[in-house]
Scaffold this motif. Sequence first.
Motif, mmCIF file in Angstrom:
data_model
loop_
_atom_site.group_PDB
_atom_site.id
_atom_site.type_symbol
_atom_site.label_atom_id
_atom_site.label_comp_id
_atom_site.label_asym_id
_atom_site.label_seq_id
_atom_site.Cartn_x
_atom_site.Cartn_y
_atom_site.Cartn_z
ATOM 1 N N GLU A 45 0.855 -1.184 0.000
ATOM 2 C CA GLU A 45 0.000 0.000 0.000
ATOM 3 C C GLU A 45 0.894 1.238 0.000
ATOM 4 O O GLU A 45 1.935 1.246 0.660
ATOM 5 C CB GLU A 45 -0.876 0.052 1.254
ATOM 6 C CG GLU A 45 -1.675 -1.196 1.533
ATOM 7 C CD GLU A 45 -2.297 -1.142 2.920
ATOM 8 O OE1 GLU A 45 -2.626 -0.020 3.387
ATOM 9 O OE2 GLU A 45 -2.431 -2.207 3.558
ATOM 10 N N PRO A 46 0.490 2.278 -0.708
ATOM 11 C CA PRO A 46 1.298 3.516 -0.645
ATOM 12 C C PRO A 46 1.042 4.264 0.660
ATOM 13 O O PRO A 46 -0.079 4.266 1.174
ATOM 14 C CB PRO A 46 0.811 4.320 -1.850
ATOM 15 C CG PRO A 46 -0.597 3.867 -2.050
ATOM 16 C CD PRO A 46 -0.630 2.404 -1.658
ATOM 17 N N ILE A 47 2.064 4.843 1.215
ATOM 18 C CA ILE A 47 1.934 5.772 2.338
ATOM 19 C C ILE A 47 2.055 7.177 1.764
ATOM 20 O O ILE A 47 3.045 7.508 1.110
ATOM 21 C CB ILE A 47 3.027 5.530 3.393
ATOM 22 C CG1 ILE A 47 2.919 4.104 3.973
ATOM 23 C CG2 ILE A 47 2.926 6.560 4.514
ATOM 24 C CD1 ILE A 47 4.006 3.773 4.988
ATOM 25 N N ALA A 48 1.040 7.972 1.975
ATOM 26 C CA ALA A 48 1.024 9.320 1.396
ATOM 27 C C ALA A 48 2.109 10.198 2.008
ATOM 28 O O ALA A 48 2.399 10.113 3.200
ATOM 29 C CB ALA A 48 -0.345 9.959 1.604
ATOM 30 N N TYR A 49 2.718 11.023 1.182
ATOM 31 C CA TYR A 49 3.736 11.963 1.652
ATOM 32 C C TYR A 49 3.640 13.238 0.835
ATOM 33 O O TYR A 49 3.021 13.264 -0.235
ATOM 34 C CB TYR A 49 5.141 11.351 1.552
ATOM 35 C CG TYR A 49 5.564 10.959 0.151
ATOM 36 C CD1 TYR A 49 6.267 11.840 -0.658
ATOM 37 C CD2 TYR A 49 5.258 9.701 -0.369
ATOM 38 C CE1 TYR A 49 6.655 11.485 -1.937
ATOM 39 C CE2 TYR A 49 5.641 9.335 -1.643
ATOM 40 C CZ TYR A 49 6.335 10.230 -2.430
ATOM 41 O OH TYR A 49 6.709 9.871 -3.701
ATOM 42 N N GLY A 50 4.240 14.293 1.331
ATOM 43 C CA GLY A 50 4.159 15.585 0.662
ATOM 44 C C GLY A 50 5.105 15.698 -0.514
ATOM 45 O O GLY A 50 5.846 14.768 -0.849
ATOM 46 N N ASP A 51 5.109 16.880 -1.137
ATOM 47 C CA ASP A 51 5.955 17.085 -2.313
ATOM 48 C C ASP A 51 7.006 18.170 -2.080
ATOM 49 O O ASP A 51 7.573 18.710 -3.019
ATOM 50 C CB ASP A 51 5.108 17.435 -3.535
ATOM 51 C CG ASP A 51 4.290 18.709 -3.335
ATOM 52 O OD1 ASP A 51 4.362 19.314 -2.235
ATOM 53 O OD2 ASP A 51 3.570 19.097 -4.275
ATOM 54 N N GLU A 52 7.285 18.476 -0.792
ATOM 55 C CA GLU A 52 8.291 19.488 -0.498
ATOM 56 C C GLU A 52 9.674 19.038 -0.954
ATOM 57 O O GLU A 52 10.007 17.860 -0.906
ATOM 58 C CB GLU A 52 8.334 19.780 1.009
ATOM 59 C CG GLU A 52 7.042 20.318 1.587
ATOM 60 C CD GLU A 52 6.087 19.218 1.995
ATOM 61 O OE1 GLU A 52 5.009 19.549 2.516
ATOM 62 O OE2 GLU A 52 6.401 18.019 1.792
ATOM 63 N N GLU A 53 10.480 19.992 -1.405
ATOM 64 C CA GLU A 53 11.858 19.695 -1.790
ATOM 65 C C GLU A 53 12.704 19.692 -0.511
ATOM 66 O O GLU A 53 12.680 20.659 0.250
ATOM 67 C CB GLU A 53 12.350 20.749 -2.768
ATOM 68 C CG GLU A 53 13.573 20.338 -3.575
ATOM 69 C CD GLU A 53 14.858 20.526 -2.794
ATOM 70 O OE1 GLU A 53 15.729 19.629 -2.843
ATOM 71 O OE2 GLU A 53 14.986 21.555 -2.121
ATOM 72 N N PRO A 54 13.416 18.587 -0.221
ATOM 73 C CA PRO A 54 14.087 18.466 1.080
ATOM 74 C C PRO A 54 15.037 19.606 1.419
ATOM 75 O O PRO A 54 15.002 20.129 2.544
ATOM 76 C CB PRO A 54 14.830 17.128 0.959
ATOM 77 C CG PRO A 54 14.020 16.333 -0.010
ATOM 78 C CD PRO A 54 13.512 17.341 -1.005
ATOM 79 N N LEU A 55 15.889 20.018 0.482
ATOM 80 C CA LEU A 55 16.845 21.069 0.797
ATOM 81 C C LEU A 55 16.146 22.387 1.061
ATOM 82 O O LEU A 55 16.518 23.142 1.971
ATOM 83 C CB LEU A 55 17.881 21.219 -0.319
ATOM 84 C CG LEU A 55 18.963 22.265 -0.069
ATOM 85 C CD1 LEU A 55 19.711 21.995 1.240
ATOM 86 C CD2 LEU A 55 19.943 22.314 -1.243
ATOM 87 N N ARG A 56 15.102 22.681 0.283
ATOM 88 C CA ARG A 56 14.362 23.920 0.523
ATOM 89 C C ARG A 56 13.711 23.884 1.916
ATOM 90 O O ARG A 56 13.743 24.870 2.653
ATOM 91 C CB ARG A 56 13.291 24.111 -0.568
ATOM 92 C CG ARG A 56 12.386 25.322 -0.361
ATOM 93 C CD ARG A 56 13.164 26.638 -0.321
ATOM 94 N NE ARG A 56 13.865 26.884 -1.558
ATOM 95 C CZ ARG A 56 13.343 27.494 -2.622
ATOM 96 N NH1 ARG A 56 12.103 27.943 -2.576
ATOM 97 N NH2 ARG A 56 14.064 27.669 -3.714
ATOM 98 N N SER A 57 13.129 22.740 2.277
ATOM 99 C CA SER A 57 12.509 22.621 3.595
ATOM 100 C C SER A 57 13.538 22.757 4.705
ATOM 101 O O SER A 57 13.283 23.382 5.741
ATOM 102 C CB SER A 57 11.790 21.270 3.720
ATOM 103 O OG SER A 57 10.694 21.201 2.846
ATOM 104 N N GLN A 58 14.726 22.191 4.490
ATOM 105 C CA GLN A 58 15.788 22.301 5.484
ATOM 106 C C GLN A 58 16.222 23.758 5.652
ATOM 107 O O GLN A 58 16.412 24.235 6.784
ATOM 108 C CB GLN A 58 16.979 21.448 5.059
ATOM 109 C CG GLN A 58 18.144 21.477 6.025
ATOM 110 C CD GLN A 58 19.301 20.615 5.549
ATOM 111 O OE1 GLN A 58 19.498 19.519 6.028
ATOM 112 N NE2 GLN A 58 20.051 21.106 4.581
ATOM 113 N N CYS A 59 16.384 24.465 4.553
ATOM 114 C CA CYS A 59 16.775 25.880 4.619
ATOM 115 C C CYS A 59 15.701 26.709 5.318
ATOM 116 O O CYS A 59 16.009 27.579 6.152
ATOM 117 C CB CYS A 59 17.032 26.428 3.220
ATOM 118 S SG CYS A 59 18.469 25.705 2.378
#
Length: 348
Positions: A302-316
């Motif tokens: 089954e898929p587990i839903a997740y967002g579409d944020e870009e990791p480096l942008r979110s980290q910054c």
Amino acid sequence: MSAVDLCRPGALRFFQRPCKGIRRDADESENLPMPINVAVVGCGHWGKNHVRNFAELGALKAVVDPDAKLAASMAEQFGATAMPFEDAITDTAVDAVVIAAPAELHARLALQAFAAGKHVFAEKPIAMTMAEGEAMRDAAAKAGKVLMVGHLLQYHPAFVALRNFVREGGLGRLRYAYSHRCSLGKFRLEENVLWSFAPHDVSMLLALFGEAPSSVSGSGGAFVSDGIEDEYRVDLQFPSGGRAHVFSSWLHPFKEHRLVIVGETGMAVFEDSAGGPEKLRLYRHLIETGGGAPVPTKADWEPIAYGDEEPLRSQCEHFLDACAGNHSPLTDGAEALRVLDVLIQAGN
């Protein structure tokens, strides 16, 4: 197949919170924190990505690099000022320093920045020794400033969803896990693959198990460059009884970024090299243990839903938000020291 919904309010709370340091509408209250301005130290292979992201977030004030031509070029491209490190940390318009220099320089640069009253983001690993890392943590506390370390996958939306799912009991008690981070190159001479690749995987495993390992062992092989391991395996045993291993290699026929977790009531796979719903999968296999040999009953994933944020942008954004509110970030000095301790034990 139905998705496991991890995008409900709170599941991505540190991404959904607006970044106080960079977002302000004209009609917002004047008592909001002032924007955070950063100087990026190191504009090379990875540092250039920090330069781009902080510039796009409106937070880039200065760039620093020993290659003066590169610094000037990056400054012109992204609307910043190229300056020496000493000028950057004494510039009153610079609030925070982002260190994307080699790891052996992290402690020296960070300590100078804290002494000048700046917040600090340091790429992984935090430092090369526990003494250096502890000195950075203590200097941040003394200065009353933020110390954040770039364990990037903690900010990957798929891992955020997985971490929340595990913490909410979605897999039951964890039995074992492994993380493979392999590819062909980029070969390095300044560090081996343990220090280059494994910090990300160790950070994820410690977050999932929620405890420090009771024992750590590791070994690797140097096949291309003498004394520089191209592949490395780290084994961890946790007090709760769980086990895990990390396998890192830049001498590998194909790219593999895979994290597998096996719990009492389910199994999950975070495969970053996959796309779409296959990136984060849940398996609800059943195992009958009523008598004789255990019998497995396989289930479709089954898929587990997740967002579409870009990791480096979110980290910054998370760093800017932490600086603006002067609060502890997710990957703070304490978390980074736990990862560093595992790396040191594995390398001995």
